[in-house]
Design a protein around this motif. Sequence first.
Motif, PDB file in Angstrom:
ATOM      1  N   ARG A 258     -19.768  -8.193  -4.492  1.00 58.96           N
ATOM      2  CA  ARG A 258     -20.244  -7.518  -5.689  1.00 58.96           C
ATOM      3  C   ARG A 258     -19.730  -8.159  -6.974  1.00 58.96           C
ATOM      4  N   CYS A 259     -18.736  -9.024  -6.896  1.00 59.60           N
ATOM      5  CA  CYS A 259     -18.073  -9.542  -8.094  1.00 59.60           C
ATOM      6  C   CYS A 259     -18.959 -10.423  -8.972  1.00 59.60           C
ATOM      7  N   PRO A 260     -19.775 -11.349  -8.442  1.00 55.48           N
ATOM      8  CA  PRO A 260     -20.598 -12.181  -9.342  1.00 55.48           C
ATOM      9  C   PRO A 260     -21.515 -11.375 -10.251  1.00 55.48           C
ATOM     10  N   ASP A 261     -22.215 -10.382  -9.678  1.00 58.08           N
ATOM     11  CA  ASP A 261     -23.122  -9.574 -10.496  1.00 58.08           C
ATOM     12  C   ASP A 261     -22.356  -8.747 -11.518  1.00 58.08           C
ATOM     13  N   PHE A 262     -21.230  -8.187 -11.111  1.00 59.53           N
ATOM     14  CA  PHE A 262     -20.456  -7.368 -12.036  1.00 59.53           C
ATOM     15  C   PHE A 262     -19.841  -8.226 -13.144  1.00 59.53           C
ATOM     16  N   PHE A 263     -19.400  -9.422 -12.814  1.00 58.30           N
ATOM     17  CA  PHE A 263     -18.856 -10.339 -13.813  1.00 58.30           C
ATOM     18  C   PHE A 263     -19.933 -10.701 -14.844  1.00 58.30           C
ATOM     19  N   LEU A 264     -21.125 -10.991 -14.376  1.00 53.98           N
ATOM     20  CA  LEU A 264     -22.228 -11.323 -15.279  1.00 53.98           C
ATOM     21  C   LEU A 264     -22.610 -10.120 -16.133  1.00 53.98           C
ATOM     22  N   PHE A 265     -22.579  -8.929 -15.546  1.00 59.39           N
ATOM     23  CA  PHE A 265     -22.879  -7.701 -16.288  1.00 59.39           C
ATOM     24  C   PHE A 265     -21.890  -7.507 -17.435  1.00 59.39           C
ATOM     25  N   LEU A 266     -20.608  -7.725 -17.171  1.00 57.71           N
ATOM     26  CA  LEU A 266     -19.592  -7.559 -18.212  1.00 57.71           C
ATOM     27  C   LEU A 266     -19.750  -8.595 -19.320  1.00 57.71           C
ATOM     28  N   CYS A 267     -20.028  -9.836 -18.942  1.00 59.57           N
ATOM     29  CA  CYS A 267     -20.196 -10.884 -19.955  1.00 59.57           C
ATOM     30  C   CYS A 267     -21.388 -10.596 -20.858  1.00 59.57           C
ATOM     31  N   ARG A 268     -22.444 -10.059 -20.286  1.00 57.41           N
ATOM     32  CA  ARG A 268     -23.651  -9.818 -21.085  1.00 57.41           C
ATOM     33  C   ARG A 268     -23.492  -8.650 -22.047  1.00 57.41           C
ATOM     34  N   LEU A 269     -22.478  -7.799 -21.856  1.00 57.22           N
ATOM     35  CA  LEU A 269     -22.255  -6.715 -22.797  1.00 57.22           C
ATOM     36  C   LEU A 269     -21.916  -7.238 -24.190  1.00 57.22           C
ATOM     37  N   LEU A 270     -21.189  -8.354 -24.244  1.00 55.78           N
ATOM     38  CA  LEU A 270     -20.819  -8.954 -25.523  1.00 55.78           C
ATOM     39  C   LEU A 270     -21.739 -10.098 -25.928  1.00 55.78           C
ATOM     40  N   SER A 271     -22.752 -10.377 -25.127  1.00 58.89           N
ATOM     41  CA  SER A 271     -23.628 -11.504 -25.434  1.00 58.89           C
ATOM     42  C   SER A 271     -24.367 -11.365 -26.758  1.00 58.89           C
TER      43      SER A 271
ATOM     44  N   GLN B  51     -18.764 -28.304 -37.865  1.00 57.77           N
ATOM     45  CA  GLN B  51     -19.729 -27.248 -37.571  1.00 57.77           C
ATOM     46  C   GLN B  51     -20.030 -27.183 -36.078  1.00 57.77           C
ATOM     47  N   ASP B  52     -20.126 -28.357 -35.455  1.00 53.89           N
ATOM     48  CA  ASP B  52     -20.345 -28.389 -34.005  1.00 53.89           C
ATOM     49  C   ASP B  52     -19.143 -27.835 -33.250  1.00 53.89           C
ATOM     50  N   LYS B  53     -17.927 -28.104 -33.757  1.00 52.33           N
ATOM     51  CA  LYS B  53     -16.725 -27.553 -33.114  1.00 52.33           C
ATOM     52  C   LYS B  53     -16.725 -26.031 -33.183  1.00 52.33           C
ATOM     53  N   LEU B  54     -17.161 -25.485 -34.317  1.00 52.75           N
ATOM     54  CA  LEU B  54     -17.241 -24.035 -34.447  1.00 52.75           C
ATOM     55  C   LEU B  54     -18.239 -23.453 -33.455  1.00 52.75           C
ATOM     56  N   GLU B  55     -19.413 -24.073 -33.349  1.00 51.08           N
ATOM     57  CA  GLU B  55     -20.419 -23.567 -32.421  1.00 51.08           C
ATOM     58  C   GLU B  55     -19.946 -23.697 -30.977  1.00 51.08           C
ATOM     59  N   GLN B  56     -19.296 -24.799 -30.659  1.00 53.88           N
ATOM     60  CA  GLN B  56     -18.803 -24.988 -29.297  1.00 53.88           C
ATOM     61  C   GLN B  56     -17.714 -23.982 -28.963  1.00 53.88           C
ATOM     62  N   PHE B  57     -16.855 -23.674 -29.938  1.00 49.35           N
ATOM     63  CA  PHE B  57     -15.798 -22.682 -29.719  1.00 49.35           C
ATOM     64  C   PHE B  57     -16.394 -21.316 -29.393  1.00 49.35           C
ATOM     65  N   ILE B  58     -17.469 -20.935 -30.075  1.00 48.02           N
ATOM     66  CA  ILE B  58     -18.077 -19.629 -29.832  1.00 48.02           C
ATOM     67  C   ILE B  58     -18.826 -19.612 -28.510  1.00 48.02           C
ATOM     68  N   ARG B  59     -19.552 -20.685 -28.205  1.00 44.12           N
ATOM     69  CA  ARG B  59     -20.393 -20.701 -27.015  1.00 44.12           C
ATOM     70  C   ARG B  59     -19.592 -20.755 -25.718  1.00 44.12           C
ATOM     71  N   GLN B  60     -18.319 -21.098 -25.781  1.00 47.07           N
ATOM     72  CA  GLN B  60     -17.532 -21.126 -24.551  1.00 47.07           C
ATOM     73  C   GLN B  60     -17.383 -19.729 -23.944  1.00 47.07           C
ATOM     74  N   PHE B  61     -17.519 -18.687 -24.779  1.00 48.01           N
ATOM     75  CA  PHE B  61     -17.366 -17.318 -24.292  1.00 48.01           C
ATOM     76  C   PHE B  61     -18.683 -16.719 -23.807  1.00 48.01           C
ATOM     77  N   ILE B  62     -19.786 -17.430 -23.979  1.00 48.94           N
ATOM     78  CA  ILE B  62     -21.106 -16.892 -23.623  1.00 48.94           C
ATOM     79  C   ILE B  62     -21.453 -17.315 -22.210  1.00 48.94           C
ATOM     80  N   CYS B  63     -21.848 -16.348 -21.421  1.00 45.21           N
ATOM     81  CA  CYS B  63     -22.264 -16.617 -20.044  1.00 45.21           C
ATOM     82  C   CYS B  63     -23.787 -16.574 -20.003  1.00 45.21           C
ATOM     83  N   SER B  64     -24.401 -17.716 -19.771  1.00 43.52           N
ATOM     84  CA  SER B  64     -25.861 -17.799 -19.802  1.00 43.52           C
ATOM     85  C   SER B  64     -26.447 -17.194 -18.545  1.00 43.52           C
TER      86      SER B  64
END
Length: 829
Positions: free
Chosen positions: A716-729, A816-829
Amino acid sequence: MRRAQFPASSAQSHGCLAGVGGWCETFMDTMLKSNPQTQQRSNHNGQETSLWSSSFGMKMEAITPFLGKYRPFMGRCCQTCTPKSWESLFHRSIMDLGFCNVILVKEENTRFRGWLVRRLCYFLWSLEQHIPTSFDASQKIMENTGVQNLLSGRVPGAAGEGQAPELVKKEVQRILGHIQTTPRPFLLRLFSWALLWFLNRLFLNVQLHKGQMKMVQKAVQEQGSPLVFLSTHKSLLDGFLLPFVLFSQGLGVVRVALDSRTCSPALRALLRKLGGLFLPPEVNLSLDNSEGILARAVVRATVEELLTSGQPLLIFLEEPPGSPGPRLSALGQAWLGVVIQAVQAGIISDATLVPVAIAYDLVPDAPCNMNHDLAPLGLWTGALAVFRRLCNCWGCNRRVCVRVHLAQPFSLQEYTINARSCWDSRQTLEHLLQPIVLGECSVVPDTEKEQEWTPPTGLLLALKEEDQLLVRRLSRHVLSASVASSAVMSTAIMATLLLLKHQKGVVLSQLLGEFSWLTEETLLRGFDVGFSGQLRCLAQHTLSLLRAHVVLLRVHQGDLVVVPRPGPGLTHLARLSMELLPTFLSEAVGACAVRGLLAGRVPPEGPWELQGIELLSQNELYRQILLLLHLLPQDLLLPQPCQSSYCYCQEVLDRLIQCGLLVAEETPGSRPACDTGRQHLSAKLLWKPSGDFTDSESDDFEEPGGRCFRLSQQSRCPDFFLFLCRLLSPILKAFAQAATFLHLGQLPDSEVAYSEKLFQFLQACAQEEGIFECADPNLAISAVWTFKDLGVLQEMPSPTGPQLHLSPTFATRDNQDKLEQFIRQFICS
């Protein structure tokens, strides 16, 4: 067929969905017929038909979504800041009391009986309510010491200096007339009767826990201090609904601090006679302005008189719904500052603060387009809105449920004494995060983030700097408690499931099972839900309210498919799902932090087993969680000011372990994770002050790198992990797109214009990528303000007003690219 039931404690909430099962069968049959556009859509050669024609066409097993007999009690006050109130103003027996429907008034609620009474029970009930009258309030305000000093000209720089006392007295009376008038008992009874009639046609029920009201009443008896209710603000109707709820429970006429921007002059005049309070516009004048000094003195005298006479006061700590800007209300902080000033001056010995939360299935007056300025509501406009609402409710029974929650009261005096000891040094986001974003530093500074988006008013600026800080932190503390104690409604759960897990559609049988699962997860985390009843009726009720944002299709197998509507429908579902975020906020922050930690090690699309191989040290997790905490706005996180960031990091890590996502890994030669004994007892102190995690020799940092963890390999962990990440997406993707927007070179520009351009860019990206949950004007404003705090944008004066400029540090495309890369590391696609 066995019907899924919620627990008996939920079903005993006196009709939270009473009557739904009777009308939803007929109502849902006509639901799709009212949407002719949806009848042309088809998936898998399906055809939209009646939803409940065959009772879902499936068997539904009995479920137990709550382990225990009673609901969890929400809203205990802070044990760190108010330990005495935490212990003395709470009685465990109150949890045994059930719910009551405040707007359910019957013959039994009056002293009379009979056929005619049953038809006039609303009117008779309003006549029997006790309304205390005070006709000398204005005279007492004129006799207030501060007002008398102004009248006699003893205040330097005030309006009374060098002027005739009669002229100053007339000015004081004019300002006092703008603030309040004496409530009219007959008008209050008439309005209560009309409001009760209207609420019964607008809402299915308004639920209030009788134990919570009993707790507040006991606090009044034990403390003997005036009540100050500090509430969230979800709807313009809150200003009428909450006073009515408190009035119906015998607390008298509650004086409500209202926003004059939302009311026309005629409506303000009516609301003053019903107990409303309005700030005069002169209070926001400069501190040395004579009219401002006079207005602020009259406001303080008015509040002091209200509190001395024991009248309850209701203050909204959130901005009015639909207004773009900060979450914390500048008006609410101003009124709260006056209350604190009255306690500190000894006018009253203490005040009892009661956090209040209100939750709707759907906010009745929520505008479809949030990107607009609030227009003042007039008498005729309000009457027309009421008439339209009644016409919409007539015959369709599309009514919503409401839950009002009263958290545990606490002493303002006790908080004032204890909270000052919790203050520590803070730094701006630019000093904390910018060096790490640019790769100039890898160590997160050991200090808290200072972020204040709410502009101060004249009343707040008139206080000492220390008292201003006290007001800001108290308002944030109370709002955090109110939001955490708010009940989760069925629409929030359904919208979350459709948005985060099933944007392409889901079979109804699967959706019902996941609805039950998410309800259970909510309850097991100590959060309450604002619904009860049979699962089938709950789904009918919820989907009927969301019918403008979902499509219902029948497939060949006879089952039903629920499909969210693309575009604005997903944006609306995203706003509803935000109501569930406080329940899973700690786990969502932790999951995104783990995603950021794994971003440079394994590909995002890699299998879960490959990610589970990676070893995650405790120190690395702490650092990644801290980075995300600093990036996210405090208006979203609402952290308690008495809680340090390192304490919050430990809480996040504990939640990830408790929910089963992280498993402790015992490295060779290290002390086993189950060994809780201390080492080197004689070499260190065995205890530390609460929240002190800064000592390098603390237990958490005994070993090099701390403990280690791996991602759990449970199914159950993969789906739940993705669910949690998408809350802040939604907010993280909006921030990432705001960083991309920097490449377009739209600066310099005013803040309002730049926020509007960024919102249009988010809408364009939503059309291209299908990420409509990010196309929200409030997210665009949050991104602009966060980038200002981070030092990406700078505000500079100009002849046409303040202008936003791109800072020299982020003028290069590389940064500017460093800023975008820093933010996108937390996003789970």
